[in-house]
Structure formats: C-alpha cells, structure tokens
Design an enzyme around this catalytic site. Structure first.
Site, short mmCIF file in Angstrom:
data_model
loop_
_atom_site.label_atom_id
_atom_site.label_comp_id
_atom_site.label_asym_id
_atom_site.label_seq_id
_atom_site.Cartn_x
_atom_site.Cartn_y
_atom_site.Cartn_z
N SER A 115 78.72 19.70 -2.66
CA SER A 115 77.92 19.99 -1.46
C SER A 115 78.53 21.01 -0.52
O SER A 115 77.89 21.38 0.47
CB SER A 115 77.66 18.69 -0.69
OG SER A 115 76.70 17.90 -1.37
N LYS A 118 76.34 23.90 0.31
CA LYS A 118 75.33 23.86 1.37
C LYS A 118 75.70 24.78 2.53
O LYS A 118 74.83 25.18 3.31
CB LYS A 118 75.14 22.43 1.86
CG LYS A 118 74.42 21.51 0.86
CD LYS A 118 74.19 20.14 1.47
CE LYS A 118 73.32 19.25 0.58
NZ LYS A 118 74.10 18.58 -0.48
N SER A 170 74.40 15.77 4.50
CA SER A 170 74.39 16.40 3.19
C SER A 170 73.12 16.08 2.40
O SER A 170 73.17 15.78 1.21
CB SER A 170 75.63 15.97 2.39
OG SER A 170 75.93 16.87 1.37
#
Length: 404
Positions: A115, A118, A170
């Site tokens: 993640s 991101k 997230s």
C-alpha cells in the site's frame, strides 16, 4: 572506333545515376536513451534521457541519484557510525530539503510496494480531481479485496472523502473508486506510470492503484523516498497524510476513521506518509518527520516483522547526521515540464487593392522539385541526356556504314 563513343555513354550513365539519387538523404547517430538495467541480480533501473546528468551511452549510465546507490549492501558516509540495525531488506534515509541521501541499503532493489504505492496514486490524482465532486462507487470498487473503508454504491462521498480513506485507512475500495472517477483503471494506471517517470522513479511500475500484489508491479526504497518528497510539496497531500482521525460518510450519518501510521501518535514531529503490508510484499513504509525546521524522509521495504521502532531509530539517525556528513547520493528533482510553444499572432487581414498576380513560372522560380533539387538542375541534366543519346545514335550509325 568504339573508344570515340565512351564519353557520351559515360555522360549518359552519370546523368542517369545522378537523377536516380534522392536529394537531402542523411544518416544520424541517435544516442541511446531510456532506462537500462545494469544490475541483473537487483533488478534496478538506471538513469536514461532526462536525468540531470543528460543523455549517456549505455556503458556510462549510473543509478539514478548517484553511482554508490547501485550497490546492494549498506552505504554509509565515511567516518560515521552506521544507522541502527533493521530487518528491512532495503531502506533510504534522506534530507527532504536538500535531497541528500544520508545512508541507504539496496536503494534501487525492486520489491513489491504493497500500500505504499497509494502515495503515488494520491500524488497523481490530487491535481486531476475536483475535491468537491460527488462520487457513486461502482460495485467493483465496493467489492475490492483487502483493506477497505467500507464504501457502499451510493453517491455519499466526495473526492476529498475518498482521498482521506485512501491515505488514513488504506482503503483499496477508495483507490478503485478514485481510479474510476479519473476515467477508469487503464487511464489511471497510465497516469501513475507517467507520473513515476516524471519523478524519475524508474524502478516503479504500477499495475494497481491500491498496491495489491500483481505480477510486474514494483518500486524501490529510493523511489518511495522520491514520491514522498514530491508529495510533501503538495498542500492537499500533506493534509491527508497528517490527519490522525476524521469523520467518514455513512448511509446513516458518519463513522470515525483513524490513520494507520502509528508514528503520528508516537514520534515527535511526524508528518506521515504511508505504510503497507501484504503476505508477498511483507512490510513496507515511507514517512517524513520535521524537527527544528528540517525534514527527514525514511523508506523501508520488505520487513518481516514489526518495524515502527526501527523506523523511529532511522529517523533519529537522520536528524543527528543531516548537514554533517558527505551524502552517499541524492534524491533527484522531477523532470522539468516542457515550455509551451510560442503561439504566432496573426495580423487581421485588411482589404487592399492589389495588382493581378500572374501564375509563377516554374522554370524561373528555381524552387524545390521533388526532394529539394532545383528544377533547373533537372532541365540541364535532361539536356545532357538528350545530347548523349543523339551522339550515341550518330556514332552507331557511322560505325554501321563502315562495317558494311
């Protein structure tokens, strides 16, 4: 007898050859450009055209940020105690203001980013989407696997809400909803990879907007530091990553969401950025903290345990050594945007009396014919060709009479 006719035939052949050669043909030597992988075991990508050192031949290329960053082992300035130990396979400690890389380990090694990707999604889409725009997530976005904020397929959310969910909890569902708001998954991935290239984050390949593992997806500790540094320059990005808790819309009111970055509560001066984990990628993190007017960035990849205290120790080492050591490399600046081409202003036409214009004489113009050869040249060569043919015919006729 035949010798007398060699010259006209030579003239004929020369004229024919000259007429058959295209004008203005040229061959250029194009320098090698683009990324080049010189370290097969690490899978790192090296600077190509657009790096600040300028175009290089393949043999002269060096890793983005400096030659020393191409190694896989620990890189520390001479005469300085090494940073605290960490179980991370790769990391970078850098000064955000100067771009100095203070220490690193396998900086360009390519790993699954989880993640932490991101951060690139947010950096790419924040300038493209109106924060106040209302979004109705699709069924696909709502059902995205992995970590989620809990979207429902109703127009409850603004783009602002989705960015908060992306960076605080997230939300993979939020990542897909934002990608759809940007024109779809394919468009968003193309934009993300273009943004990575603009940042010179050549180790980064985005295959998902969420960071969920997918073959071919990758990043590096160096690239995560580049992305974080670019994000810190954006006010909205900084606001999202530093928010600890917020209210998130629900069908009946709202509920509270909290930031997964534990250092926002534990580390003095922590600004935030992004952490990530999957079973294949293991733990990854990129974050920034500010103390005494200076900001330090730490990125780690492929950590198989609890890394928060180790990241805090690396940040402490960065603050203790920034401005005092010779850097082992540097975070490069993004590729500058091309200046817009000047627009020619056209003066408004005013009707004026003009004398009749006769058609131009092509022979007198001497302009280009075909591929840049003046028409007069063709006329002269045609005359030579005609004369050669006439002379050849005359000679052959005389020769035939004498042979009889």
């Amino acid at each position: 007898m035949g010798i007398k006719h060699v010259a006209p035939v030579g003239v004929l052949l020369a004229a024919t050859a000259l007429l058959g050669v295209p004008a203005q043909a040229q061959v250029t030597d194009v320098p090698a450009t683009g990324p080049l992988d010189l370290r097969a075991d690490a899978g790192s990508t090296y600077a190509g055209a657009g790096s600040q050192a300028g175009p290089r031949t393949h043999r002269e290329r060096e890793p983005v940020g400096g030659a020393r960053l191409g190694g896989r082992g620990l890189i520390v300035p001479a005469g300085v105690k090494a940073p605290p130990k960490t179980a991370a396979r790769a990391y970078v400690i850098a000064d955000a203001e100067t771009g100095d890389v203070l220490a690193a380990k396998d900086a360009h090694g390519r790993y699954l980013p989880a993640s932490t990707l991101k951060a690139l999604t947010a950096l790419t889409l924040i300038p493209k989407l109106d924060k106040e725009r209302k979004i109705k997530p699709s069924r696909r976005a709502v059902n995205e696997e992995g970590s989620a904020v809990g979207l429902v397929p109703k127009p409850l959310y603004t783009v602002e809400d989705l960015f908060k969910a992306l960076m605080l909890v997230s939300g993979n569902d939020s990542a897909m909803a934002l990608a759809e708001a940007n024109g779809g998954l394919a468009t968003t991935l193309a934009d993300m990879n273009a943004e990575a290239k603009r940042l010179q984050a050549f180790d980064t390949v985005a295959k998902t907007p969420s960071g969920l593992d997918k073959p071919g997806q990758s990043s590096s500790a160096y690239d995560l530091a580049l992305i974080a540094r670019a994000g810190l320059a954006n006010a909205d990005f900084r606001r999202y990553i530093s928010t600890k808790t917020d209210k998130f819309p629900a069908p009946k009111g709202y509920y509270e969401i909290g930031n997964h970055n534990k250092l926002l509560w534990r580390y003095k001066g922590m600004i935030g950025v992004k952490n990530g984990w999957t079973s294949k990628a293991l733990g990854s993190f990129v974050g920034a903290a500010k103390r005494d007017g200076h900001t330090v960035i730490v990125s780690i990849m492929r950590h198989d345990g609890y890394f928060w205290e180790e990241v805090a120790d690396l940040l402490d080492w960065g603050f203790a050594n920034r401005g005092k050591v010779v850097p082992v490399g540097r975070l490069v600046d993004p590729v500058p945007e091309a200046a817009p081409l000047p627009t020619a202003s056209v003066a408004p036409a005013t009707p004026t009396a003009q004398a009749p214009v006769s058609a131009p004489d092509p022979a007198a113009a001497g302009g280009p014919a075909g591929e840049g050869v003046p028409i007069g040249v063709y006329a002269a060569l045609g005359a030579v060709l005609l004369g050669g043919l006439t002379w050849l015919a005359y000679g052959l006729r005389r020769r035939s009479r004498r042979v009889r």
